[in-house]
Design a protein around this motif. Structure first.
Motif, PDB file in Angstrom:
ATOM      1  N   ALA A  34      35.148  16.047  32.348  1.00 23.21           N
ATOM      2  CA  ALA A  34      33.789  16.292  32.831  1.00 23.21           C
ATOM      3  C   ALA A  34      33.792  17.591  33.621  1.00 23.21           C
ATOM      4  O   ALA A  34      34.777  17.931  34.274  1.00 23.21           O
ATOM      5  CB  ALA A  34      33.293  15.137  33.699  1.00 23.21           C
ATOM      6  N   ASP A  35      32.695  18.326  33.543  1.00 23.32           N
ATOM      7  CA  ASP A  35      32.561  19.598  34.251  1.00 23.32           C
ATOM      8  C   ASP A  35      31.670  19.425  35.475  1.00 23.32           C
ATOM      9  O   ASP A  35      30.649  18.716  35.423  1.00 23.32           O
ATOM     10  CB  ASP A  35      31.942  20.671  33.354  1.00 23.32           C
ATOM     11  CG  ASP A  35      32.875  21.108  32.242  1.00 23.32           C
ATOM     12  OD1 ASP A  35      32.378  21.672  31.256  1.00 23.32           O
ATOM     13  OD2 ASP A  35      34.095  20.889  32.353  1.00 23.32           O
ATOM     14  N   ILE A  36      32.032  20.069  36.578  1.00 21.77           N
ATOM     15  CA  ILE A  36      31.145  20.180  37.721  1.00 21.77           C
ATOM     16  C   ILE A  36      30.984  21.662  38.042  1.00 21.77           C
ATOM     17  O   ILE A  36      31.805  22.488  37.635  1.00 21.77           O
ATOM     18  CB  ILE A  36      31.661  19.409  38.956  1.00 21.77           C
ATOM     19  CG1 ILE A  36      32.921  20.075  39.524  1.00 21.77           C
ATOM     20  CG2 ILE A  36      31.913  17.956  38.626  1.00 21.77           C
ATOM     21  CD1 ILE A  36      33.290  19.550  40.889  1.00 21.77           C
ATOM     22  N   HIS A  37      29.935  21.988  38.762  1.00 20.05           N
ATOM     23  CA  HIS A  37      29.620  23.382  39.041  1.00 20.05           C
ATOM     24  C   HIS A  37      29.548  23.598  40.552  1.00 20.05           C
ATOM     25  O   HIS A  37      29.123  22.725  41.303  1.00 20.05           O
ATOM     26  CB  HIS A  37      28.288  23.768  38.386  1.00 20.05           C
ATOM     27  CG  HIS A  37      28.267  23.538  36.905  1.00 20.05           C
ATOM     28  ND1 HIS A  37      28.789  24.429  36.010  1.00 20.05           N
ATOM     29  CD2 HIS A  37      27.809  22.492  36.174  1.00 20.05           C
ATOM     30  CE1 HIS A  37      28.638  23.959  34.782  1.00 20.05           C
ATOM     31  NE2 HIS A  37      28.051  22.787  34.857  1.00 20.05           N
ATOM     32  N   ALA A  38      29.981  24.759  40.976  1.00 17.21           N
ATOM     33  CA  ALA A  38      29.953  25.104  42.395  1.00 17.21           C
ATOM     34  C   ALA A  38      29.641  26.585  42.534  1.00 17.21           C
ATOM     35  O   ALA A  38      29.868  27.375  41.615  1.00 17.21           O
ATOM     36  CB  ALA A  38      31.283  24.770  43.066  1.00 17.21           C
ATOM     37  N   VAL A  39      29.106  26.941  43.686  1.00 20.28           N
ATOM     38  CA  VAL A  39      28.777  28.328  43.982  1.00 20.28           C
ATOM     39  C   VAL A  39      29.390  28.675  45.334  1.00 20.28           C
ATOM     40  O   VAL A  39      29.345  27.876  46.267  1.00 20.28           O
ATOM     41  CB  VAL A  39      27.248  28.550  44.026  1.00 20.28           C
ATOM     42  CG1 VAL A  39      26.932  29.991  44.404  1.00 20.28           C
ATOM     43  CG2 VAL A  39      26.621  28.202  42.691  1.00 20.28           C
ATOM     44  N   GLN A  40      29.992  29.844  45.425  1.00 17.78           N
ATOM     45  CA  GLN A  40      30.580  30.268  46.687  1.00 17.78           C
ATOM     46  C   GLN A  40      30.250  31.741  46.920  1.00 17.78           C
ATOM     47  O   GLN A  40      30.268  32.542  45.993  1.00 17.78           O
ATOM     48  CB  GLN A  40      32.099  30.053  46.676  1.00 17.78           C
ATOM     49  CG  GLN A  40      32.731  30.202  48.042  1.00 17.78           C
ATOM     50  CD  GLN A  40      33.985  29.345  48.169  1.00 17.78           C
ATOM     51  OE1 GLN A  40      34.103  28.312  47.539  1.00 17.78           O
ATOM     52  NE2 GLN A  40      34.912  29.779  48.988  1.00 17.78           N
ATOM     53  N   ARG A  41      29.901  32.077  48.159  1.00 21.31           N
ATOM     54  CA  ARG A  41      29.616  33.459  48.523  1.00 21.31           C
ATOM     55  C   ARG A  41      30.892  34.142  48.952  1.00 21.31           C
ATOM     56  O   ARG A  41      31.691  33.570  49.697  1.00 21.31           O
ATOM     57  CB  ARG A  41      28.578  33.506  49.644  1.00 21.31           C
ATOM     58  CG  ARG A  41      27.312  32.691  49.369  1.00 21.31           C
ATOM     59  CD  ARG A  41      26.518  33.227  48.176  1.00 21.31           C
ATOM     60  NE  ARG A  41      26.095  34.598  48.376  1.00 21.31           N
ATOM     61  CZ  ARG A  41      25.065  34.962  49.143  1.00 21.31           C
ATOM     62  NH1 ARG A  41      24.362  34.040  49.787  1.00 21.31           N
ATOM     63  NH2 ARG A  41      24.732  36.239  49.276  1.00 21.31           N
ATOM     64  N   LEU A  42      31.102  35.373  48.464  1.00 21.00           N
ATOM     65  CA  LEU A  42      32.365  36.066  48.713  1.00 21.00           C
ATOM     66  C   LEU A  42      32.121  37.511  49.112  1.00 21.00           C
ATOM     67  O   LEU A  42      31.578  38.296  48.330  1.00 21.00           O
ATOM     68  CB  LEU A  42      33.230  36.015  47.458  1.00 21.00           C
ATOM     69  CG  LEU A  42      34.667  36.519  47.593  1.00 21.00           C
ATOM     70  CD1 LEU A  42      35.456  35.595  48.510  1.00 21.00           C
ATOM     71  CD2 LEU A  42      35.329  36.598  46.224  1.00 21.00           C
TER      72      LEU A  42
END
Length: 313
Positions: free
Chosen positions: A295-303
């Motif tokens: 299963a895929d999950i998605h995440a966002v991170q500021r860099l």
């Protein structure tokens, strides 16, 4: 990359209760039997778990289950919440008037469904917020039951960046996930009652979720790249990056070289998007783990990305 091992165990019975109350769309499933016991296992974008029984079934009272809209009543649906930054992540100073938070959002939900719909999932972003931003994701008690749908799910992905969390222009930045956010076990050590994951007289059913790949969109307009995960050494400190070698001579291929700083980006940071693939397997005492599915999950991170500093600067 390393084979990451989590130190914590999550009780399978908690996942079972949530599955029964809030059924989720199933990506993969499997069923095993031992005597009169039947164990059904599942894995989807929300989480994974199992339910074992001795032939008895529960069908409720026959009433149609309420939709999310029904349970919401006259309240406003607030699809996000702010949490502390996960351990293992070291961040630079936030923009003036803001502070770092882990913002988790319920995305692609359908209020007219009983479980949020087949596409509902969580997205996570480490981002700086002001007091006004925080109010947009205020925690209201009536929303607790909607967030309970996602309890005991995959851990919040925590992106590690080496050799420094703030990469430098034209210097390779290497990506990995913290050990605690890369692998998790579901097990049950209780009595063999109706709802436990007791498999037979000698052992319990154990499930394992392991991050096996990660696709990174670096946020600078270049193409996303894929990283193999979950193989290699198991020692406590290994994360695929050799601290004794310079960034230009590493065995890891999970890296990206930024050509420009993030100074002109919102809040002075690139928005890095992650697609993380979990592979779930189970064990019943045999020599091998048996894979159920992925299963895929998605995440966002500021860099933030900075220009290369001069020596001594």
């Amino acid at each position: 990359m390393r084979n990451r091992v989590s130190r914590g165990l999550i009780a399978l019975t908690t996942v079972l209760a949530l599955l029964l109350v809030y059924p989720a769309s199933t990506a993969s499933a499997d069923t095993i039997t031992q005597g009169d016991r039947v164990c059904s296992m599942y894995v989807n974008s929300i989480g994974f778990g199992a339910f074992c029984s001795s032939g008895q079934a529960y069908f409720g009272d026959g009433s149609p289950p309420p939709t999310w809209k029904d349970r919401l009543g006259n309240h406003i649906f607030i699809p996000c919440r702010d949490f502390p930054i996960p351990e293992g992540i070291a961040l630079g100073k936030p923009p003036p008037g803001k502070e770092w938070v882990l913002r988790v959002s319920i995305e692609d939900y359908n209020l007219n469904s009983v479980d949020g719909g087949k596409d509902v999932h969580l997205e996570r972003a480490i981002t700086p917020v002001s007091a006004q931003d925080r109010d947009q994701c205020r925690k209201e008690p009536y929303m607790d039951e909607f967030w309970a749908t996602f309890d005991s799910t995959y851990p919040d992905p925590a992106l590690q960046v080496k050799p420094t969390y703030t990469p430098r222009v034209n210097v390779p930045a290497y990506f990995s996930l913290t050990r605690e956010s890369s692998m998790i076990f579901h097990t049950e050590q209780g009595d063999p009652d109706l709802n436990s994951a007791f498999y037979d007289a000698t052992h319990n059913l154990t499930m394992r979720g392991l991050v096996t790949s990660m696709v990174v969109d670096p946020g600078d307009g270049t193409e996303p790249f894929a990283c193999a995960m979950g193989v290699g050494r198991v020692d406590d400190g290994f994360d695929g990056y050799d601290d004794h070698a310079d960034p230009f001579h590493q065995m890891s291929t999970c890296s990206h070289k930024y050509a420009r700083s993030s100074a002109k980006q919102p809040d002075g940071m690139y928005t890095v998007k992650l697609t993380i693939t979990w592979t779930v397997a189970y064990w019943t005492g045999g020599p091998d783990w048996k894979t159920i599915g992925t299963a895929d999950i998605h995440a966002v991170q500021r860099l933030p990305v900075q220009e290369v500093e001069a020596i001594g600067g």
